[in-house]
Design a protein around this motif. Structure first.
Motif, PDB file in Angstrom:
ATOM      1  N   VAL A 181      38.756  41.057  34.881  1.00  0.00           N
ATOM      2  CA  VAL A 181      38.662  41.390  36.303  1.00  0.00           C
ATOM      3  C   VAL A 181      37.851  42.662  36.500  1.00  0.00           C
ATOM      4  CG1 VAL A 181      39.978  42.071  38.343  1.00  0.00           C
ATOM      5  CG2 VAL A 181      40.814  40.207  36.898  1.00  0.00           C
ATOM      6  N   ALA A 182      38.086  43.650  35.650  1.00  0.00           N
ATOM      7  CA  ALA A 182      37.346  44.909  35.743  1.00  0.00           C
ATOM      8  C   ALA A 182      35.853  44.695  35.496  1.00  0.00           C
ATOM      9  CB  ALA A 182      37.908  45.920  34.760  1.00  0.00           C
ATOM     10  N   ALA A 183      35.516  43.810  34.568  1.00  0.00           N
ATOM     11  CA  ALA A 183      34.109  43.528  34.276  1.00  0.00           C
ATOM     12  C   ALA A 183      33.411  42.901  35.477  1.00  0.00           C
ATOM     13  CB  ALA A 183      34.006  42.618  33.057  1.00  0.00           C
ATOM     14  N   LEU A 184      34.102  42.004  36.178  1.00  0.00           N
ATOM     15  CA  LEU A 184      33.515  41.402  37.369  1.00  0.00           C
ATOM     16  C   LEU A 184      33.310  42.443  38.463  1.00  0.00           C
ATOM     17  CD1 LEU A 184      35.455  38.015  37.693  1.00  0.00           C
ATOM     18  CD2 LEU A 184      33.226  38.430  36.635  1.00  0.00           C
ATOM     19  N   ARG A 185      34.299  43.289  38.643  1.00  0.00           N
ATOM     20  CA  ARG A 185      34.180  44.338  39.660  1.00  0.00           C
ATOM     21  C   ARG A 185      33.051  45.307  39.325  1.00  0.00           C
ATOM     22  NH1 ARG A 185      40.708  45.468  40.185  1.00  0.00           N
ATOM     23  NH2 ARG A 185      41.182  43.684  41.559  1.00  0.00           N
ATOM     24  N   SER A 186      32.905  45.608  38.039  1.00  0.00           N
ATOM     25  CA  SER A 186      31.843  46.511  37.609  1.00  0.00           C
ATOM     26  C   SER A 186      30.468  45.910  37.867  1.00  0.00           C
ATOM     27  CB  SER A 186      32.005  46.825  36.112  1.00  0.00           C
ATOM     28  OG  SER A 186      30.954  47.655  35.652  1.00  0.00           O
ATOM     29  N   ALA A 187      30.324  44.613  37.578  1.00  0.00           N
ATOM     30  CA  ALA A 187      29.040  43.947  37.829  1.00  0.00           C
ATOM     31  C   ALA A 187      28.724  43.943  39.319  1.00  0.00           C
ATOM     32  CB  ALA A 187      29.083  42.525  37.293  1.00  0.00           C
ATOM     33  N   ALA A 188      29.740  43.694  40.134  1.00  0.00           N
ATOM     34  CA  ALA A 188      29.534  43.667  41.581  1.00  0.00           C
ATOM     35  C   ALA A 188      29.193  45.048  42.117  1.00  0.00           C
ATOM     36  CB  ALA A 188      30.777  43.124  42.274  1.00  0.00           C
TER      37      ALA A 188
END
Length: 422
Positions: A125-132
């Motif tokens: 989840v953190a990786a997706l938020r970071s990419a966004a």
């Protein structure tokens, strides 16, 4: 008209079922020494029909090669297979193999020591938020629903104008349907990273993001995935964590989709079976979430998603519908449509070195996602069985050093699907 395909048989290289022996175990070990499930080799299943007979006993099929199947089963299931005429050899205690693969104490709520390069649910989840956060103009993170245990099922959209619903072909990538197949989550995260960090610098990436709307669901079964690494040890878990009326836990999500659910002996009605299809079609909340999301992409009566890959491990295969029948031309599949599946599938397989085939070339399955995607929505849908080609328990848990080479290995195939999603 129904045209039946020639199924893969001995020597076709369907997968490599490497026989992994844990210290203290050898083929032919006394079966009574195994307190629960064992790893067995099953010989005599040279055709898809015979392999289907094996899978219908409810065993957990790990791999197939040249008539030798590698399965996880209880003693009663092994006896049932022998009664059907198959040669069944015990290779070891499945629980002992999992313990040996765990290899030490890990941080709390993380993968076993040495495999921390894999993403837990929170890290995903953190990786997706970071990419966004890093690429706000071309990304949008939302949710397709919730799991049985209440975890969110995040989805990220990648497009040149992600905030708008543009009239562009859409492509969906889904991962981690089966809990223990953690490499697939890394595959989806690699797709996210490649199409965000490469935008504006990589011509191919930029062209695809400008011309398509790309959707990525990195984990369809986070409840099961988190359970599989609970206690810092691998559990060998496949299903979701939804209990049935009898208290048995878990539905095989890839047998629970609505199209041809339970139709053809390609799933089990027994809650204890690894291929348990659930009490009814789409009874699993995770499946309902995926189906509802895909249904929602019908705009103006037209399905916007044109291409789809569902990533699994292991066996190194590119598979296409249908799984419920050996027929190629049948209800819901014309010769022209089947030929297109074959052409694109073989092109993708040539790019990554996988083996291409119709899903039923292994054995019959029903209620799976690729059959549903095509049967319900006419989406060009494929199942990728990733690295390795075989390997018993090791096949589900390759070391984290394999993440980068085995995810980048599919870059070409992903681009091929995107180019054909029109």
């Amino acid at each position: 008209m129904h045209i039946t395909r020639r199924v893969l048989g001995a020597g076709a290289g369907v997968t490599a079922a490497v026989l992994v022996l844990v210290t203290g175990w050898q083929a032919g070990a006394a079966e009574e020494q195994v307190p629960g499930q064992g790893l067995y080799q099953v010989r005599g299943a040279d055709t898809a029909v015979e392999r289907t007979d094996v899978s219908r006993t409810g065993v957990d099929v790990l791999g197939v090669r040249e008539g030798a199947m590698e399965v996880v089963a209880g003693p009663a299931q092994a006896a049932a297979l022998r009664a059907q005429g198959f040669t069944v050899s015990l290779l070891g205690d499945w629980a002992a193999m999992l313990d040996a693969r765990g290899g030490g104490v890990a941080r709390a709520a993380d993968f076993p020591a040495g495999d921390e390069g894999y993403h837990t649910y929170e890290e995903m989840v953190a990786a997706l938020r970071s990419a966004a956060s890093a690429h706000p103009a071309i990304t949008a993170v939302s949710s397709i629903g919730s799991t049985y245990e209440g975890r969110d099922l995040p989805v990220i959209k990648i497009s040149d104008n992600a905030a708008a619903d543009e009239d562009e072909p859409e492509v969906l990538f889904t991962c981690n349907m089966h809990a223990r197949e953690h490499l697939t989550t890394e595959m989806c995260l690699h797709i996210v990273d490649r199409f965000t960090s490469g935008y504006g610098t990589d011509d191919g990436v930029t062209a695809n993001v400008d011309a398509k709307e790309i959707w990525v669901v990195p984990s369809q079964n986070p409840d099961g995935a988190e359970f599989d690494i609970s206690g810092g040890e691998y559990q060998g878990w496949r299903k979701n964590r939804q209990p049935g009326d009898d208290g048995t836990v878990g539905t095989d999500l890839n047998r629970n989709f609505s199209y041809k659910w339970g139709c053809c002996g390609g799933s089990s009605g027994s809650p204890s079976a690894e291929t348990y299809r659930g009490p009814s079609a789409a009874s699993a909340p995770e499946v309902r979430a995926v189906q509802s999301f895909v249904d929602s992409r019908v705009v103006g009566g037209v399905q916007q998603i044109k291409g789809h890959i569902d990533f699994h491990t292991y066996s190194e295969l590119v598979l296409w519908p249908f799984g419920f029948t050996h027929d190629t031309v049948t209800e819901g599949m014309t010769q022209e449509e089947y030929d297109r599946f074959t052409s694109v599938g073989e092109e993708m397989a040539a790019s990554n070195g996988y083996t291409p085939d119709q899903s039923s070339g292994l054995y019959i399955t029903d209620g799976d996602i690729t059959d549903w995607m095509w049967g319900q929505h006419k989406v060009l849908s494929y199942c990728f069985e990733m690295y390795p080609s075989g390997g018993g328990v090791e096949g589900f848990y390759p070391p984290d050093e394999d993440i980068a080479p085995q995810t980048t290995r599919n870059d070409g195939a992903v681009d091929i699907l995107l180019s054909n999603a029109t």
